[in-house]
Design an enzyme around this catalytic site. Structure first.
Site, PDB file in Angstrom:
ATOM      1  N   VAL A 123      28.116  55.893  -4.590  1.00 56.32           N
ATOM      2  CA  VAL A 123      29.387  55.408  -5.123  1.00 56.32           C
ATOM      3  C   VAL A 123      30.359  55.291  -3.957  1.00 56.32           C
ATOM      4  O   VAL A 123      30.464  56.204  -3.134  1.00 56.32           O
ATOM      5  CB  VAL A 123      29.978  56.366  -6.178  1.00 56.32           C
ATOM      6  CG1 VAL A 123      31.304  55.814  -6.715  1.00 56.32           C
ATOM      7  CG2 VAL A 123      28.999  56.588  -7.319  1.00 56.32           C
TER       8      VAL A 123
ATOM      9  N   ASP B 130      25.315  64.439 -21.374  1.00 63.03           N
ATOM     10  CA  ASP B 130      25.361  64.995 -20.015  1.00 63.03           C
ATOM     11  C   ASP B 130      26.800  65.383 -19.658  1.00 63.03           C
ATOM     12  O   ASP B 130      27.269  65.110 -18.549  1.00 63.03           O
ATOM     13  CB  ASP B 130      24.804  63.990 -19.007  1.00 63.03           C
ATOM     14  CG  ASP B 130      24.353  64.672 -17.713  1.00 63.03           C
ATOM     15  OD1 ASP B 130      24.113  65.899 -17.735  1.00 63.03           O
ATOM     16  OD2 ASP B 130      24.230  63.980 -16.681  1.00 63.03           O
TER      17      ASP B 130
ATOM     18  N   ILE C   4      32.070  57.919  -1.579  1.00 63.46           N
ATOM     19  CA  ILE C   4      32.666  59.082  -2.245  1.00 63.46           C
ATOM     20  C   ILE C   4      31.657  59.844  -3.088  1.00 63.46           C
ATOM     21  O   ILE C   4      32.023  60.816  -3.758  1.00 63.46           O
ATOM     22  CB  ILE C   4      33.863  58.662  -3.136  1.00 63.46           C
ATOM     23  CG1 ILE C   4      33.456  57.600  -4.159  1.00 63.46           C
ATOM     24  CG2 ILE C   4      35.015  58.173  -2.275  1.00 63.46           C
ATOM     25  CD1 ILE C   4      34.566  57.230  -5.135  1.00 63.46           C
TER      26      ILE C   4
END
Length: 306
Positions: free
Chosen positions: A22, A127, A14
């Protein structure tokens, strides 16, 4: 001590990036879905970032942060087993659907709750961007990816390293000036513009030029501000103050006591937002129904700091 290869059944990839990949997987014992982030540990810098991410996730558990369920060392990879967010990233949602103002308010509130928790524990995310905000179809909104996070202390509460993703960086970061947790609030303000305009300021520029424009330019503005409520514009102004001292903190944005239009108390802990839908929601793709029961926030705005 368990073998993750036999404990989990991988279903599909994904996501991927410089760190690795991932995948969505099934926990064979519980039948529940998880996300497994496989991080290549080769290189000292990568090891430092990975250990940082693991420690932040294990030490800071909150409903608005993606939680780490387990971790394993598999050859040269660290596997982080995390809760699976079936709505994808906010970036996906921005690309694939219309997001109304009251949905923006709901997403912003959930992010602020996560940031307030981190900042209260002396952690800067560093981030915050749409790619690192994950959604679930039950309405959950969670911050993810803590590899660039910084752990502060009451004595050492500033950093100066230039860290983050260029287009979402606060001015003080790109200038290399000492900064604190409010850099995350600037980044959230950029996410707000992104939700409105489906792109970030300076998106067509290189990272270096984008940072230069952030450092030398004015406050980012909506291209057509009159199409949106004064309340939305006010929220963005509170987030996108170039002077860090005038910029609102997550706690200040969440702990504002105010009253509704008819004088009734709307919220005891409050929010800066008073957004209401200007348009009907457009149909959502089948995998992006996280807004079925959006939060409708009814809070009056406050004046900016001086």
């Amino acid at each position: 001590m368990e073998n993750p290869v036999t404990k989990y059944t991988e279903l599909e990839n994904i996501g991927s990036g410089g760190f690795g990949e991932v995948c969505r997987a099934l926990d064979n014992a519980t039948g529940g879905e998880v996300a497994i982030k496989k991080i290549n540990l080769q290189g000292l810098r990568r090891k430092e970032v990975t250990v940082n991410e693991l420690m932040v996730m294990k030490m800071n558990r909150n409903p608005n942060l993606v939680n780490c369920l387990d971790s394993y060392l598999v050859d040269d990879e660290l596997w982080l087993v995390m809760e699976y967010m079936d709505g994808g990233t906010l970036s996906d949602a921005i690309d694939e659907m219309y997001i109304s103002e009251y949905e923006m308010a709901a997403i912003s509130r959930e992010c602020l709750q996560g940031l307030d928790f981190l900042h209260s524990n002396y952690v800067i995310h560093r981030d915050v961007k749409s790619y690192n905000i994950l959604l679930r179809t039950d309405g959950s909104v969670k911050l993810a990816d803590f590899g660039l996070s910084a752990q502060l202390t009451p004595e050492q509460n500033r950093r100066s390293s230039v860290v983050g993703t260029s287009w979402w960086m606060a001015p003080e970061v790109v200038k290399g000036q000492p900064y604190g947790p409010k850099v995350d609030i600037w980044s959230l303000g950029i996410v707000g513009i992104e939700m409105v305009e489906r792109q970030v300021p300076h998106c067509n520029e290189s990272p270096t030029l984008a940072e230069l424009l952030i450092a030398t330019g004015g406050t980012p503005q909506l291209q057509q501000p009159k199409l949106f409520s004064a309340l939305l514009r006010h929220f963005l102004s509170c987030c996108l103050q170039k002077n860090e001292e005038r910029r609102w903190s997550a706690k200040e944005l969440l702990q504002v006591k105010c009253k509704g239009a008819a004088g009734q108390t709307v919220s005891e802990d409050g929010l800066l937002l008073h957004w209401s839908p200007r348009h009907q929601m457009s149909p959502l793709p089948p995998h992006l129904h996280f807004c079925k029961s959006p939060f409708l926030l009814k809070i009056l705005p406050l004046p900016l700091k001086h």
